[in-house]
Motif scaffolding. Sequence first.
Motif, PDB file in Angstrom:
ATOM      1  N   TYR A 185     116.199  42.914  97.926  1.00 25.40           N
ATOM      2  CA  TYR A 185     116.387  43.862  96.815  1.00 25.40           C
ATOM      3  C   TYR A 185     115.163  44.756  96.657  1.00 25.40           C
ATOM      4  O   TYR A 185     115.287  45.984  96.514  1.00 25.40           O
ATOM      5  CB  TYR A 185     116.655  43.091  95.526  1.00 25.40           C
ATOM      6  CG  TYR A 185     116.702  43.948  94.278  1.00 25.40           C
ATOM      7  CD1 TYR A 185     117.875  44.547  93.870  1.00 25.40           C
ATOM      8  CD2 TYR A 185     115.553  44.154  93.514  1.00 25.40           C
ATOM      9  CE1 TYR A 185     117.932  45.336  92.728  1.00 25.40           C
ATOM     10  CE2 TYR A 185     115.583  44.941  92.371  1.00 25.40           C
ATOM     11  CZ  TYR A 185     116.778  45.518  91.987  1.00 25.40           C
ATOM     12  OH  TYR A 185     116.808  46.309  90.859  1.00 25.40           O
ATOM     13  N   GLU A 186     113.983  44.169  96.703  1.00 32.31           N
ATOM     14  CA  GLU A 186     112.746  44.950  96.566  1.00 32.31           C
ATOM     15  C   GLU A 186     112.622  45.972  97.686  1.00 32.31           C
ATOM     16  O   GLU A 186     112.236  47.127  97.460  1.00 32.31           O
ATOM     17  CB  GLU A 186     111.530  44.019  96.567  1.00 32.31           C
ATOM     18  CG  GLU A 186     111.337  43.229  95.280  1.00 32.31           C
ATOM     19  CD  GLU A 186     110.772  44.095  94.163  1.00 32.31           C
ATOM     20  OE1 GLU A 186     110.753  45.326  94.283  1.00 32.31           O
ATOM     21  OE2 GLU A 186     110.346  43.506  93.152  1.00 32.31           O
ATOM     22  N   ASN A 187     112.951  45.556  98.903  1.00 30.90           N
ATOM     23  CA  ASN A 187     112.881  46.484 100.035  1.00 30.90           C
ATOM     24  C   ASN A 187     113.883  47.618  99.880  1.00 30.90           C
ATOM     25  O   ASN A 187     113.593  48.769 100.216  1.00 30.90           O
ATOM     26  CB  ASN A 187     113.129  45.736 101.347  1.00 30.90           C
ATOM     27  CG  ASN A 187     111.999  44.780 101.698  1.00 30.90           C
ATOM     28  OD1 ASN A 187     110.865  44.981 101.262  1.00 30.90           O
ATOM     29  ND2 ASN A 187     112.304  43.750 102.466  1.00 30.90           N
ATOM     30  N   LEU A 188     115.067  47.294  99.349  1.00 27.98           N
ATOM     31  CA  LEU A 188     116.107  48.304  99.182  1.00 27.98           C
ATOM     32  C   LEU A 188     115.678  49.384  98.207  1.00 27.98           C
ATOM     33  O   LEU A 188     115.788  50.576  98.491  1.00 27.98           O
ATOM     34  CB  LEU A 188     117.408  47.649  98.709  1.00 27.98           C
ATOM     35  CG  LEU A 188     118.569  48.602  98.390  1.00 27.98           C
ATOM     36  CD1 LEU A 188     118.988  49.378  99.637  1.00 27.98           C
ATOM     37  CD2 LEU A 188     119.754  47.835  97.805  1.00 27.98           C
ATOM     38  N   THR A 239     112.444  55.127 100.785  1.00 29.74           N
ATOM     39  CA  THR A 239     112.157  56.491 100.345  1.00 29.74           C
ATOM     40  C   THR A 239     113.011  57.496 101.107  1.00 29.74           C
ATOM     41  O   THR A 239     113.209  57.371 102.315  1.00 29.74           O
ATOM     42  CB  THR A 239     110.674  56.841 100.549  1.00 29.74           C
ATOM     43  OG1 THR A 239     110.335  56.668 101.928  1.00 29.74           O
ATOM     44  CG2 THR A 239     109.794  55.949  99.698  1.00 29.74           C
ATOM     45  N   VAL A 240     113.522  58.478 100.384  1.00 28.83           N
ATOM     46  CA  VAL A 240     114.305  59.563 100.968  1.00 28.83           C
ATOM     47  C   VAL A 240     113.908  60.864 100.272  1.00 28.83           C
ATOM     48  O   VAL A 240     113.400  60.848  99.154  1.00 28.83           O
ATOM     49  CB  VAL A 240     115.830  59.331 100.812  1.00 28.83           C
ATOM     50  CG1 VAL A 240     116.290  58.127 101.601  1.00 28.83           C
ATOM     51  CG2 VAL A 240     116.198  59.165  99.332  1.00 28.83           C
ATOM     52  N   GLY A 241     114.159  61.993 100.934  1.00 26.89           N
ATOM     53  CA  GLY A 241     113.883  63.283 100.328  1.00 26.89           C
ATOM     54  C   GLY A 241     112.829  64.067 101.094  1.00 26.89           C
ATOM     55  O   GLY A 241     112.058  63.492 101.873  1.00 26.89           O
ATOM     56  N   PRO A 242     112.783  65.380 100.877  1.00 26.83           N
ATOM     57  CA  PRO A 242     111.834  66.242 101.591  1.00 26.83           C
ATOM     58  C   PRO A 242     110.397  66.033 101.135  1.00 26.83           C
ATOM     59  O   PRO A 242     110.063  66.273  99.977  1.00 26.83           O
ATOM     60  CB  PRO A 242     112.324  67.656 101.238  1.00 26.83           C
ATOM     61  CG  PRO A 242     113.041  67.502  99.927  1.00 26.83           C
ATOM     62  CD  PRO A 242     113.656  66.143  99.959  1.00 26.83           C
ATOM     63  N   GLU A 243     109.568  65.596 102.056  1.00 22.29           N
ATOM     64  CA  GLU A 243     108.169  65.340 101.712  1.00 22.29           C
ATOM     65  C   GLU A 243     107.410  66.628 101.425  1.00 22.29           C
ATOM     66  O   GLU A 243     106.463  66.649 100.641  1.00 22.29           O
ATOM     67  CB  GLU A 243     107.498  64.574 102.848  1.00 22.29           C
ATOM     68  CG  GLU A 243     106.139  64.014 102.498  1.00 22.29           C
ATOM     69  CD  GLU A 243     105.642  63.004 103.511  1.00 22.29           C
ATOM     70  OE1 GLU A 243     104.510  62.539 103.353  1.00 22.29           O
ATOM     71  OE2 GLU A 243     106.390  62.692 104.464  1.00 22.29           O
ATOM     72  N   ASN A 268     109.744  63.032  98.420  1.00 25.67           N
ATOM     73  CA  ASN A 268     110.018  61.874  99.253  1.00 25.67           C
ATOM     74  C   ASN A 268     109.879  60.630  98.368  1.00 25.67           C
ATOM     75  O   ASN A 268     108.868  59.928  98.390  1.00 25.67           O
ATOM     76  CB  ASN A 268     109.040  61.816 100.431  1.00 25.67           C
ATOM     77  CG  ASN A 268     109.406  60.732 101.425  1.00 25.67           C
ATOM     78  OD1 ASN A 268     110.582  60.386 101.562  1.00 25.67           O
ATOM     79  ND2 ASN A 268     108.416  60.186 102.104  1.00 25.67           N
ATOM     80  N   LEU A 269     110.921  60.383  97.579  1.00 27.40           N
ATOM     81  CA  LEU A 269     110.850  59.390  96.510  1.00 27.40           C
ATOM     82  C   LEU A 269     111.635  58.129  96.880  1.00 27.40           C
ATOM     83  O   LEU A 269     112.548  58.159  97.701  1.00 27.40           O
ATOM     84  CB  LEU A 269     111.424  59.979  95.216  1.00 27.40           C
ATOM     85  CG  LEU A 269     110.874  61.346  94.786  1.00 27.40           C
ATOM     86  CD1 LEU A 269     111.636  61.852  93.570  1.00 27.40           C
ATOM     87  CD2 LEU A 269     109.380  61.246  94.494  1.00 27.40           C
ATOM     88  N   SER A 270     111.275  57.021  96.226  1.00 26.17           N
ATOM     89  CA  SER A 270     112.014  55.778  96.427  1.00 26.17           C
ATOM     90  C   SER A 270     113.381  55.876  95.761  1.00 26.17           C
ATOM     91  O   SER A 270     113.592  56.699  94.862  1.00 26.17           O
ATOM     92  CB  SER A 270     111.235  54.602  95.836  1.00 26.17           C
ATOM     93  OG  SER A 270     111.187  54.709  94.414  1.00 26.17           O
ATOM     94  N   LEU A 271     114.301  55.035  96.202  1.00 19.82           N
ATOM     95  CA  LEU A 271     115.641  55.026  95.598  1.00 19.82           C
ATOM     96  C   LEU A 271     115.555  54.694  94.106  1.00 19.82           C
ATOM     97  O   LEU A 271     116.305  55.231  93.296  1.00 19.82           O
ATOM     98  CB  LEU A 271     116.534  54.006  96.311  1.00 19.82           C
ATOM     99  CG  LEU A 271     116.891  54.327  97.765  1.00 19.82           C
ATOM    100  CD1 LEU A 271     117.775  53.211  98.341  1.00 19.82           C
ATOM    101  CD2 LEU A 271     117.604  55.672  97.865  1.00 19.82           C
ATOM    102  N   GLU A 272     114.606  53.817  93.756  1.00 20.11           N
ATOM    103  CA  GLU A 272     114.418  53.477  92.342  1.00 20.11           C
ATOM    104  C   GLU A 272     114.005  54.705  91.537  1.00 20.11           C
ATOM    105  O   GLU A 272     114.510  54.942  90.429  1.00 20.11           O
ATOM    106  CB  GLU A 272     113.361  52.382  92.212  1.00 20.11           C
ATOM    107  CG  GLU A 272     113.110  51.951  90.775  1.00 20.11           C
ATOM    108  CD  GLU A 272     112.010  50.914  90.663  1.00 20.11           C
ATOM    109  OE1 GLU A 272     111.865  50.337  89.569  1.00 20.11           O
ATOM    110  OE2 GLU A 272     111.291  50.679  91.659  1.00 20.11           O
TER     111      GLU A 272
END
Length: 424
Positions: free
Chosen positions: A51-54, A58-62, A67-71
């Motif tokens: 769960y922590e890894n999920l 990070t996704v998004g244009p750096e 480039n942010l985490s899913l959280e």
Amino acid sequence: MSIDPLAHSTSRTPLARLAEALRSDTVGGFLLIGAALVAIIWINSPFGGVYENLRSVTVGPESLHLNLSLETWAADALLAVFFFVVGNELKQEFVNGELRNPRRAMLPIIAAVCGMLVPAAIYAAINFSSPDTLHGWGIPMATDIAFAVAILAVIGRHLPPALRTFLLTLAIVDDLGAIIVIAVFYTSGIDLLMLAAALVGLVVFGYLQRGKGLAAALNASRLPNWVVYVPLAVLIWVLMHESGVHATIAGVAMGLLMRTKALPGEAHDPSHGVEQILRPWSAGLALPIFAFFSAGVVIDGMGAIVSDPASLGIILGLVVGKTVGIAGGSWITTKVTRAELNPSLKWIDIVGMSQLAGIGFTVSLLISELTFAGSPEHLAHAKTGVLAASLIATALAAVILGARSRHYKGRMDALAEQERGDRG
């Protein structure tokens, strides 16, 4: 801004029925609570690392600093959709509904301020002799509007609508205040240039709502409105995010700028049209995903959190401070000012709602991380304290508001029975 009338279609296709169900606060509430429970169980299971890894993916244009985490995407972007819906609903209440009366609008605003000051004071009093934890006074100030509204929908189906409006207004003011506290006391600085650019974007958004000049040309053209409004909304969100101010403020601001009156030639006003479209997405997608990524808190030993003044201050601040601050502040306000409580409500309703405001969660967890970034032990205890306080506040609110809901249902049933007797 016009909305396709087909968005309001009464077609009873499966998709239309699903959308209609998701417009119910109760359905959305069950989805949010279910997602939160899954997160809590998962992170406290042997597979908690997964769960922590999920949520750390990070996704998004750096290049755009996105480039942010899913959280973070869930808390900053998806939650902004919910805040837009809430801000839009409040705008309708300020223009056409309960909050049109300044004497009633004043009460939840003052209650929100009192509901921030008293918890902070309780925390500070408990941690006064502990310099390592004293600076966490901002943690119990915030109410998690998403969870509070969801719980209210589930346990208080028959409560007067005015109580929900009171909670929405209070929670919005509360969140704005908490974000100001974060900006002033818990961040290194605000990018004023980006903030100014975001404000310019909001001015343009508000101007387009007026339906004059360029806005009138847009409405008269065959160009779909979303082609203009969606990129503008995304730009405002990005600029607000880059400014260092919590990006959900962009959602609230745009919601409050929505026009609630239809112009000549419009089938309906944009405020209600957009709400019809966005509410199912907010309840069915944005909030459950937000809850799933935000509610994962590792439960530490209760003995440890009670012995830690930080977690003890958080629990007492949220559970006791919110109730005393909101209910007590509201009652005193009606005695010393012209503010008034809606006649459909009783003070016991406000007490129950005040306990519900003790659900801290998102912003409280955020301030915990900012406060105790260099102290893992205090951070773990603080997060557990937020979770424990939120659960206690929910349980206490459920007792009072559940009983009040049954009371109001009994009154409605008695009136309905009397009406049937009169017709017979």
